[in-house]
Design a protein around this motif. Sequence first.
Motif, PDB file in Angstrom:
ATOM      1  N   ALA A 224       4.415  31.664  18.600  1.00  0.00           N
ATOM      2  CA  ALA A 224       4.502  31.361  20.031  1.00  0.00           C
ATOM      3  C   ALA A 224       3.210  30.740  20.545  1.00  0.00           C
ATOM      4  O   ALA A 224       3.221  29.865  21.403  1.00  0.00           O
TER       5      ALA A 224
ATOM      6  N   LEU B  92       8.516  33.267  14.819  1.00  0.00           N
ATOM      7  CA  LEU B  92       8.163  32.226  15.781  1.00  0.00           C
ATOM      8  C   LEU B  92       6.671  32.269  16.121  1.00  0.00           C
ATOM      9  O   LEU B  92       6.166  33.281  16.578  1.00  0.00           O
TER      10      LEU B  92
ATOM     11  N   PRO C 228       6.647  22.249  27.916  1.00  0.00           N
ATOM     12  CA  PRO C 228       8.089  22.493  27.986  1.00  0.00           C
ATOM     13  C   PRO C 228       8.396  23.992  27.931  1.00  0.00           C
ATOM     14  O   PRO C 228       7.532  24.795  27.575  1.00  0.00           O
ATOM     15  N   ASN C 229       9.632  24.346  28.261  1.00  0.00           N
ATOM     16  CA  ASN C 229      10.053  25.741  28.172  1.00  0.00           C
ATOM     17  C   ASN C 229       9.837  26.294  26.771  1.00  0.00           C
ATOM     18  O   ASN C 229      10.132  25.620  25.790  1.00  0.00           O
ATOM     19  N   GLY C 230       9.314  27.478  26.697  1.00  0.00           N
ATOM     20  CA  GLY C 230       9.106  28.090  25.387  1.00  0.00           C
ATOM     21  C   GLY C 230       7.863  27.606  24.681  1.00  0.00           C
ATOM     22  O   GLY C 230       7.659  27.893  23.498  1.00  0.00           O
ATOM     23  N   ALA C 231       7.005  26.885  25.411  1.00  0.00           N
ATOM     24  CA  ALA C 231       5.804  26.345  24.789  1.00  0.00           C
ATOM     25  C   ALA C 231       4.766  27.425  24.520  1.00  0.00           C
ATOM     26  O   ALA C 231       3.837  27.223  23.747  1.00  0.00           O
ATOM     27  N   GLY C 232       4.892  28.559  25.188  1.00  0.00           N
ATOM     28  CA  GLY C 232       3.952  29.643  24.963  1.00  0.00           C
ATOM     29  C   GLY C 232       2.982  29.873  26.108  1.00  0.00           C
ATOM     30  O   GLY C 232       2.010  30.618  25.962  1.00  0.00           O
ATOM     31  N   LYS C 233       3.279  29.290  27.263  1.00  0.00           N
ATOM     32  CA  LYS C 233       2.357  29.417  28.404  1.00  0.00           C
ATOM     33  C   LYS C 233       2.271  30.856  28.892  1.00  0.00           C
ATOM     34  O   LYS C 233       1.189  31.420  29.043  1.00  0.00           O
ATOM     35  N   THR C 234       3.446  31.449  29.130  1.00  0.00           N
ATOM     36  CA  THR C 234       3.471  32.836  29.592  1.00  0.00           C
ATOM     37  C   THR C 234       2.784  33.743  28.573  1.00  0.00           C
ATOM     38  O   THR C 234       2.030  34.659  28.944  1.00  0.00           O
ATOM     39  N   THR C 235       3.028  33.464  27.303  1.00  0.00           N
ATOM     40  CA  THR C 235       2.422  34.302  26.265  1.00  0.00           C
ATOM     41  C   THR C 235       0.897  34.224  26.320  1.00  0.00           C
ATOM     42  O   THR C 235       0.222  35.250  26.182  1.00  0.00           O
TER      43      THR C 235
ATOM     44  N   GLN D  48       6.022  35.754  35.863  1.00  0.00           N
ATOM     45  CA  GLN D  48       6.958  34.641  36.067  1.00  0.00           C
ATOM     46  C   GLN D  48       8.312  35.156  36.541  1.00  0.00           C
ATOM     47  O   GLN D  48       8.857  34.690  37.521  1.00  0.00           O
TER      48      GLN D  48
ATOM     49  N   PHE E 109       5.823  35.971  17.137  1.00  0.00           N
ATOM     50  CA  PHE E 109       6.930  36.901  17.360  1.00  0.00           C
ATOM     51  C   PHE E 109       7.905  36.730  16.213  1.00  0.00           C
ATOM     52  O   PHE E 109       8.628  35.733  16.171  1.00  0.00           O
TER      53      PHE E 109
HETATM   54  N1  LIG Z   1       8.246  39.548  23.753  1.00  0.00           N
HETATM   55  C1  LIG Z   1       8.732  38.530  23.021  1.00  0.00           C
HETATM   56  N2  LIG Z   1       9.413  38.782  21.881  1.00  0.00           N
HETATM   57  C2  LIG Z   1       9.908  37.774  21.131  1.00  0.00           C
HETATM   58  N3  LIG Z   1       9.761  36.491  21.433  1.00  0.00           N
HETATM   59  C3  LIG Z   1       9.106  36.159  22.578  1.00  0.00           C
HETATM   60  C4  LIG Z   1       8.571  37.170  23.420  1.00  0.00           C
HETATM   61  N4  LIG Z   1       7.971  36.578  24.478  1.00  0.00           N
HETATM   62  C5  LIG Z   1       8.133  35.253  24.296  1.00  0.00           C
HETATM   63  N5  LIG Z   1       8.812  34.988  23.158  1.00  0.00           N
HETATM   64  C6  LIG Z   1       9.123  33.668  22.639  1.00  0.00           C
HETATM   65  O1  LIG Z   1       7.914  32.955  22.533  1.00  0.00           O
HETATM   66  C7  LIG Z   1       8.081  31.626  22.928  1.00  0.00           C
HETATM   67  C8  LIG Z   1       7.112  31.277  24.018  1.00  0.00           C
HETATM   68  O2  LIG Z   1       7.519  31.939  25.202  1.00  0.00           O
HETATM   69  P1  LIG Z   1       6.779  31.796  26.597  1.00  0.00           P
HETATM   70  O3  LIG Z   1       5.343  32.067  26.396  1.00  0.00           O
HETATM   71  O4  LIG Z   1       7.493  32.654  27.559  1.00  0.00           O
HETATM   72  O5  LIG Z   1       7.007  30.275  26.956  1.00  0.00           O
HETATM   73  P2  LIG Z   1       6.795  29.511  28.312  1.00  0.00           P
HETATM   74  O6  LIG Z   1       6.224  30.453  29.304  1.00  0.00           O
HETATM   75  O7  LIG Z   1       5.880  28.398  27.989  1.00  0.00           O
HETATM   76  O8  LIG Z   1       8.140  28.991  28.728  1.00  0.00           O
HETATM   77  C9  LIG Z   1       9.537  31.455  23.352  1.00  0.00           C
HETATM   78  O9  LIG Z   1      10.245  30.858  22.277  1.00  0.00           O
HETATM   79  C10 LIG Z   1       9.994  32.863  23.583  1.00  0.00           C
HETATM   80  O10 LIG Z   1      11.355  32.991  23.235  1.00  0.00           O
END
Ligand SMILES: Nc1ncnc2c1ncn2[C@@H]1O[C@H](COP(=O)(O)OP(=O)(O)O)[C@@H](O)[C@H]1O
Lengths: 256, 346
Positions: free
Chosen positions: A21, A19, A40-47, A88, A16
Amino acid sequence: MGVQPFLEIEGLSKRFGGLQAVDNVGFSMGRNEILGMIGPNGAGKTTVLRLITGILKPDSGGIHFKGKKIVGRKTWNIVNLGIACTFQNMRPFRRLPIIANVMVSCLSPRAMKRGEWVKRVEAKAMDALEFAGISDMALEKASTLSQGDLKRLEVARAIATEPELLLLDEPFGGLSPAETDLMAKSMKRLHKGGRFGRLHSEGPAMIIVEHKLQQLMKIVNRIIVLNFGIIIADGTPEEVVNNPQVIEAYLGQGGT
Amino acid sequence: MGILGFYLRKLFNIVKREMLVLPSRIVVGLFFLVLLLLPVVTQDPYVLRILVLTSIFAILAASWDLLSGFTGQMNFGHALFFGVGAYTAALLNLHAHIPPWGSIPLGGLGAVLAGLIIGIPCLRLRGTYLALTTLAFPIILMGIVFAFSNITGGELGVSGLSRLSGSRLSDYYITVVVMLGLCTIMWKITDSNTGIIFHAIREDEVAVRAAGINTTRYKLLAFCLSGFFAGISGGLYAHFMRIAGPSTLEVSMSFTVVIWAIFGGIVTIYGPVGAVFILFPLLEFFRFWPEYRMLMFAVIVLLTLLYMPDGLFPWLRDKVETECPRCKIRNVATRKTCRVCTAPLD
Ligand SMILES: Nc1ncnc2c1ncn2[C@@H]1O[C@H](COP(=O)(O)OP(=O)(O)O)[C@@H](O)[C@H]1O
Ligand SMILES: [Mg+2]
């Protein structure tokens, strides 16, 4: 010809802006596995989950589900192949009654093809709600639900498509300890498969993203740890919690 | 005689138990009855003419609601469908000599095609971008109309069309019955499973996709359905006025439809229909004071929306009916207990 892995991910990356991700993530899982994913938070799990369901497109890398390449397919096609996900940050259809929220999933081609003897989408949606434990609120608007009940609605919507692979993004977030226990039990029941009223469960494989480690360790037999988009550990819960890199990643964040 | 009595009693029971229990249903029933029986009371050409035009625009406003209200695809160029329907019907009638009962449905199909053509580029757009893009389409078509003025008649339009029917009275009955029928169909669509998916797309498109629904197909379906109904209203308009001109494509036409729908209450179908039946005759009435006409119109619309942000008809409905907190069935506001589950109403 070797045995096809159920889900196989290779070299998955997503950036992104500046970053990274998700960085070269690769793993495979079997049909009957329940996989935990922590970090940890922001590790990229949701992504990672969003890349699997096609909500986001990866910059590079491949994903194969039951031998089929799914990168580049539309989200609805992926869901109809048998992958369902929860969000989430819950995304209910707020102005629709809860039952209608689930009926949308029941109207997907995949759900319509299954359950030979149930054609009534309402009936099936009701049983998904029953399974998730919110059938008593079926007629309320989704906007009136509490955080915990919204989590359950997410689960009901996902299982209503009768998936073979269920991706759960922090299913215990915002739940009390008692509710968490209940949800964990439901997940186990679902994984065993069978009929829940008119809803059929394939006994889906699962990827569960979660912060609550103790709860997660009761359900899963394998955990993947992500940090800064990279897999830093992959093994049984015991191996993972004793891995020095994992301990450092968590302590560096102030612990969980 | 016995059998007839049986069915009459059955009908009477249905009316009594299902219709007379709710003010909103009584109003809808009266609306149908009054429109169908009005010519018994008066056949004043001016009144009939106003009601015919009102009915035509009621279809148009409801079809906007079907697309923009339900699926949230803000269409600020709804005049496109109206104009395509009008011109298609007019040209087919004039050159191919197809009578109105054929040219009007074909006008509807022409508008379906227009729905596909504008729907496909609009699929990727959202919000303001979608609104601006849709706004442009009728303007583009107007440009085409002027460019090919040997076919379209340019500024003068296509005139000399067949009359809708032989008499004023049959014109009235045709439009009113078509309007009541089409609006009922639209309401039925929104009340179906497809309607649930339309609703859900407006709320959160990504979540609908994640439920395994092909949102592209449903959005196109909404464009086509809406186009069809709007096209029919355009065709009716052309044959009733006996002319299809560029005014059917004007920006002000597109905006008026949006104002009607929002005034009446979007995501209801009945709201926009009711709104046209109030605002269109009102605008005619204000013709007596031409200099204040638009001003008064704007003030009324603004005041209504200020005090009833969800639109006039949902507001009225909430005043006279309450929802049972337990079974979600609607009841007359005067009741103390729910008519179905007997839960107390507060
Ligand atoms: N749509 C997006 N646009 C820009 N940055 C994103 C987007 N989605 C996630 N991020 C960034 O990517 C990183 C990983 O996010 P995320 O996968 O949500 O982490 P997690 O679920 O592990 O907490 C974070 O730093 C977040 O800010
Ligand atoms: Mg996350």
